[in-house]
Scaffold this motif. Structure first.
Motif, PDB file in Angstrom:
ATOM      1  N   LEU B 317       0.907  46.180  10.293  1.00 59.41           N
ATOM      2  CA  LEU B 317       1.149  45.331  11.456  1.00 59.41           C
ATOM      3  C   LEU B 317       2.452  45.119  11.747  1.00 59.41           C
ATOM      4  CD1 LEU B 317      -0.742  44.181  13.463  1.00 59.41           C
ATOM      5  CD2 LEU B 317      -0.934  42.174  12.333  1.00 59.41           C
ATOM      6  N   ASP B 318       3.151  44.608  10.725  1.00 57.10           N
ATOM      7  CA  ASP B 318       4.565  44.177  10.836  1.00 57.10           C
ATOM      8  C   ASP B 318       5.747  45.153  10.833  1.00 57.10           C
ATOM      9  OD1 ASP B 318       3.249  41.484  10.785  1.00 57.10           O
ATOM     10  OD2 ASP B 318       3.709  41.050   8.896  1.00 57.10           O
ATOM     11  N   VAL B 319       5.552  46.086   9.957  1.00 61.15           N
ATOM     12  CA  VAL B 319       6.551  47.119   9.833  1.00 61.15           C
ATOM     13  C   VAL B 319       6.349  48.322  10.521  1.00 61.15           C
ATOM     14  CG1 VAL B 319       7.826  48.237   8.054  1.00 61.15           C
ATOM     15  CG2 VAL B 319       6.963  45.940   7.669  1.00 61.15           C
ATOM     16  N   LEU B 320       5.016  48.728  10.287  1.00 58.05           N
ATOM     17  CA  LEU B 320       4.872  50.265  10.463  1.00 58.05           C
ATOM     18  C   LEU B 320       4.375  50.296  11.985  1.00 58.05           C
ATOM     19  CD1 LEU B 320       3.318  51.701   7.137  1.00 58.05           C
ATOM     20  CD2 LEU B 320       5.681  51.758   8.122  1.00 58.05           C
ATOM     21  N   ASP B 321       3.806  49.298  12.791  1.00 53.52           N
ATOM     22  CA  ASP B 321       3.354  49.280  14.005  1.00 53.52           C
ATOM     23  C   ASP B 321       2.242  50.126  14.059  1.00 53.52           C
ATOM     24  OD1 ASP B 321       3.197  48.378  16.492  1.00 53.52           O
ATOM     25  OD2 ASP B 321       4.517  49.860  17.371  1.00 53.52           O
ATOM     26  N   GLU B 322       1.366  50.015  13.168  1.00 45.93           N
ATOM     27  CA  GLU B 322      -0.141  50.580  13.153  1.00 45.93           C
ATOM     28  C   GLU B 322      -1.152  49.783  13.194  1.00 45.93           C
ATOM     29  OE1 GLU B 322       0.394  53.166   9.793  1.00 45.93           O
ATOM     30  OE2 GLU B 322       1.672  54.519  10.796  1.00 45.93           O
ATOM     31  N   PRO B 323      -1.423  49.101  14.504  1.00 42.43           N
ATOM     32  CA  PRO B 323      -2.092  47.927  14.518  1.00 42.43           C
ATOM     33  C   PRO B 323      -3.906  48.351  14.261  1.00 42.43           C
ATOM     34  CG  PRO B 323      -1.454  48.536  16.661  1.00 42.43           C
ATOM     35  CD  PRO B 323      -0.777  49.033  15.563  1.00 42.43           C
ATOM     36  N   ARG B 324      -4.267  49.591  14.686  1.00 41.13           N
ATOM     37  CA  ARG B 324      -5.511  49.939  14.559  1.00 41.13           C
ATOM     38  C   ARG B 324      -5.751  50.051  12.938  1.00 41.13           C
ATOM     39  NH1 ARG B 324      -9.921  52.661  17.201  1.00 41.13           N
ATOM     40  NH2 ARG B 324      -8.329  52.473  19.278  1.00 41.13           N
ATOM     41  N   SER B 325      -4.764  50.726  12.289  1.00 42.13           N
ATOM     42  CA  SER B 325      -5.014  50.921  10.668  1.00 42.13           C
ATOM     43  C   SER B 325      -4.896  49.499  10.050  1.00 42.13           C
ATOM     44  CB  SER B 325      -3.850  51.754  10.051  1.00 42.13           C
ATOM     45  OG  SER B 325      -3.832  52.984  10.663  1.00 42.13           O
ATOM     46  N   ALA B 326      -4.109  48.556  10.631  1.00 48.40           N
ATOM     47  CA  ALA B 326      -4.021  47.352  10.057  1.00 48.40           C
ATOM     48  C   ALA B 326      -5.438  46.483  10.317  1.00 48.40           C
ATOM     49  CB  ALA B 326      -3.057  46.637  10.839  1.00 48.40           C
ATOM     50  N   ALA B 327      -5.913  46.613  11.380  1.00 47.58           N
ATOM     51  CA  ALA B 327      -7.248  46.033  11.739  1.00 47.58           C
ATOM     52  C   ALA B 327      -8.075  46.567  10.656  1.00 47.58           C
ATOM     53  CB  ALA B 327      -7.733  46.455  12.871  1.00 47.58           C
ATOM     54  N   ALA B 328      -8.253  47.926  10.211  1.00 47.76           N
ATOM     55  CA  ALA B 328      -9.393  48.345   9.280  1.00 47.76           C
ATOM     56  C   ALA B 328      -8.898  47.659   7.854  1.00 47.76           C
ATOM     57  CB  ALA B 328      -9.301  50.031   9.295  1.00 47.76           C
ATOM     58  N   ALA B 329      -7.531  47.761   7.766  1.00 43.66           N
ATOM     59  CA  ALA B 329      -7.505  47.108   6.267  1.00 43.66           C
ATOM     60  C   ALA B 329      -7.553  45.652   6.045  1.00 43.66           C
ATOM     61  CB  ALA B 329      -5.602  47.425   5.955  1.00 43.66           C
ATOM     62  N   LEU B 330      -7.540  45.137   7.494  1.00 46.04           N
ATOM     63  CA  LEU B 330      -7.783  43.704   7.282  1.00 46.04           C
ATOM     64  C   LEU B 330      -9.151  43.500   7.048  1.00 46.04           C
ATOM     65  CD1 LEU B 330      -5.719  42.320   9.863  1.00 46.04           C
ATOM     66  CD2 LEU B 330      -5.269  41.638   7.714  1.00 46.04           C
ATOM     67  N   GLU B 331     -10.134  44.020   7.879  1.00 45.68           N
ATOM     68  CA  GLU B 331     -11.827  44.187   7.555  1.00 45.68           C
ATOM     69  C   GLU B 331     -12.075  44.300   5.890  1.00 45.68           C
ATOM     70  OE1 GLU B 331     -13.582  43.329   9.971  1.00 45.68           O
ATOM     71  OE2 GLU B 331     -13.237  43.961  11.850  1.00 45.68           O
ATOM     72  N   GLN B 332     -11.114  45.299   5.550  1.00 45.91           N
ATOM     73  CA  GLN B 332     -11.586  45.593   4.153  1.00 45.91           C
ATOM     74  C   GLN B 332     -11.088  44.658   3.408  1.00 45.91           C
ATOM     75  OE1 GLN B 332     -10.269  49.537   3.153  1.00 45.91           O
ATOM     76  NE2 GLN B 332     -11.702  49.645   1.671  1.00 45.91           N
ATOM     77  N   ALA B 333      -9.807  43.998   3.464  1.00 49.20           N
ATOM     78  CA  ALA B 333      -9.492  43.083   2.543  1.00 49.20           C
ATOM     79  C   ALA B 333     -10.391  41.875   2.468  1.00 49.20           C
ATOM     80  CB  ALA B 333      -7.934  42.498   3.236  1.00 49.20           C
TER      81      ALA B 333
END
Lengths: 198, 393
Positions: B317-333
């Motif tokens: 989210l903050d560095v790679l600018d990949e919000p879709r992947s970030a959302a999936a990772a947050l759901e998983q976290a």
């Protein structure tokens, strides 16, 4: 028509009913065991996954349920009732696991993966509102005691008849009605729920 | 008040997929095979005598001095090393398994700890014959997908744009973002072609041959990592790197962590987190993200997996600018479990990630949930700003 034979017809497996398969298993036919596993693993696996909120735990519980069922098959008085007997074994095992989890959670030792919550299982294309609704329901159910939660979920998530819920939990019909009623009291703070159980 | 339509399961998808059913069936079958056949009551005395004999035998076995512990797989007694086949070549392992590499195949053992044998196939074709029953999980990472083996014979080929998996005996599970349904269960005679992820950069500390790990395992400080700190440090560093440096991905690291900090054989998660650390030192956020993703995917039951997923999400989210992947990772976290202190942050970031990836319904649902869970939060105004941004669309 019994529930199991109706189910058999519905799925097109009219050739061999549960009673015949159970008899074959008792006679030592391992293929009949495979047939019963193929027939009921999806049902039991899905049901326990939703109860336990974990696919991994559900797989374990389903495996155990089949092993226990086949090991204790001599105790099954009505071979045609294999389905409900298997579900009872699985549900009671899931209940035991949920109770252990509560203790583990209290001790900060519960590291389970919750990948089968209602929200996580929602069908693709569901609206945001529907997802939010299921997320809220997950949270409300999490706050219920294990017994209330399982009884309510079997009735309203799985759509079982009250007598089937009672059989699955090895309780009287009155006990099940009382538990569902108690669960409804909490759930009605957030949702409008049918009251036919009371 | 919203009326619940029941049964609720009619609105849900089946949580147990084909691979899950296969595992259930295999588990029942395996345990059934080990179960004694049913004998009549007349056989009970004989069974009792046999049981007594078994108990005596077990007692003798129990008193043996050395318990059986899982050991890394070896080839002719030697530790496994990275393989670069210049010509067709066969490698036999000491458990009876073997692999056949076509000329040009590049295969590296990343983890070999007795329980997991993780290979990375960087190119070419390799045929695997895996002997079942060792209790060791074979995993092959190739072009963004993972092939999980359950005792079988199969071929994996990495082409320029396609990963090909073909099973001739037994069965495997292929997982990955490009795999239809995220996972496919392949039986004998079946094959699958999936798009390969772009050529991967060389890892910061190039995949460690098992021979190197053996020496790591002898280090007195092995496993002495503080994983949360490692991840946090990595994140801090990635943030710095995003503002201060744009060093290209794939550049070799300045230095790697001291050998004494190596994760070692018994703690592969620490091993991966060490690689995150190395990527941090090298200011390579994409590599750090890849290593974190491996922790989450390979060790979801590890207590550090949730924090690893959260760290991955922040990086995306903050560095790679990949919000879709970030959302999936947050759901998983959140699904894997986070400490209370991180949960609020994760839920707030989830709103942002969904909104930035254009998934407005999901963002609204996440915002609703945040408001419900944290009505007094000092992040509420920030979350609502994302909500206002959504309203403007």
């Amino acid at each position: 028509m019994s529930k199991s034979s109706a189910k058999t017809e519905a799925t097109g497996l009219v050739d061999i009913g549960d009673a015949a398969l159970v008899a074959a298993v008792r006679a030592g036919d391992r293929r009949a065991e495979d047939r019963l596993v193929n027939r009921y693993a999806p049902l039991v696996g899905s049901l326990t996954a939703r109860l336990l909120r974990s696919r991994h735990d559900a797989e374990d519980v389903t495996q155990e349920a089949f092993i226990v069922a086949f090991t204790q098959l001599e105790r099954l008085r009505e071979p045609a009732a294999f389905r409900s007997w298997l579900i009872r074994i699985a549900v009671l095992r899931a209940r035991e696991l949920l109770r252990r989890r509560r203790i583990a959670r209290a001790l900060g030792l519960d590291f389970r993966v919750e990948d089968a919550t209602l929200q996580a299982c929602v069908a693709e294309g569901a609206s945001g509102e529907e997802r939010a609704e299921l997320a809220l329901l997950d949270r409300v159910l999490e706050g219920l005691s294990t017994d209330l939660r399982i009884a309510w979920m079997l009735r309203h998530v799985e759509g079982m008849e009250l007598q089937e819920v009672a059989d699955s939990l090895n309780c009287s019909l009155a006990t099940i009605k009382r538990r569902i009623s108690a669960a409804n009291t909490v759930i009605r703070q957030h949702f409008d729920v049918e009251s036919e159980a009371e | 008040m919203k009326r619940l339509s029941t049964p609720i399961k009619s609105r849900l998808e089946n949580p147990i997929d084909a691979a899950g059913l296969a595992r259930i069936k295999a588990g029942v079958a395996a345990r059934e095979r080990t179960r004694s056949p049913r004998y009549g009551r007349k056989a009970l005395p004989l069974a009792a005598i046999a049981a007594a004999a078994i108990l005596l035998g077990l007692g003798a076995w129990w008193s043996r001095p050395s318990p059986i512990i899982p050991t890394p797989l070896t080839s002719h007694g030697e530790a496994l090393v990275a393989l670069r086949a210049e010509a067709n070549r066969r490698v036999d392992f000491d458990d009876g398994s073997y692999i056949e590499l076509d000329a040009g195949a590049r295969l590296t053992p990343v983890i070999n700890d007795g329980r997991i044998l993780l290979w990375t196939l960087e190119g070419g074709e390799v045929e695997f014959e895996v002997r079942p029953g060792s209790g060791r999980r074979w995993l092959i990472e190739v072009g963004g997908v993972t092939v999980e083996v359950v005792g079988t014979h199969f071929v994996v080929r990495r082409g320029a744009s396609v990963v090909h998996v073909e099973v001739s005996r037994g069965h495997v599970v292929v997982r990955g973002a490009s795999v239809p349904g995220a996972a496919q269960h392949l039986l004998a005679g079946q094959h699958l072609d999936v798009a390969a992820r772009g050529a991967e950069p060389v890892a910061p500390s190039a995949p460690v041959p098992a021979s190197a790990e053996v020496s790591d395992s002898q280090s007195p400080d092995r496993g002495a990592l503080a994983p949360v700190d490692v991840i946090s440090d990595a994140l801090d560093s990635e943030r710095e790197s995003s503002s201060e440096s744009s060093e290209p991905v794939g550049t070799p690291p300045r230095s790697t962590a001291p050998a004494a900090r190596s994760g070692g054989l018994n703690d592969p998660v620490a091993h991966f987190l060490e690689r995150v650390d190395a990527a941090r030192s090298a200011r390579q956020p994409r590599i750090a993200a890849r290593e974190l993703e491996r922790v989450v995917r390979l060790y979801p039951r590890d207590p550090r997996a949730g924090q690893a997923a959260f760290a991955l999400a922040r990086l995306e989210l903050d560095v790679l600018d990949e919000p879709r992947s970030a959302a999936a990772a947050l759901e998983q976290a959140l699904s894997l479990g986070l400490p209370r202190a991180l949960r609020e942050d994760a839920r707030a970031r989830l709103v942002e990630a969904h909104a930035r990836s254009g998934r407005l319904d999901a963002a609204r649902a996440a915002m609703l949930r945040f408001q419900m869970n944290y009505p007094e939060s000092n992040r509420l105004s920030e979350v609502r700003r994302w909500g206002e941004a959504l309203g403007a669309h």
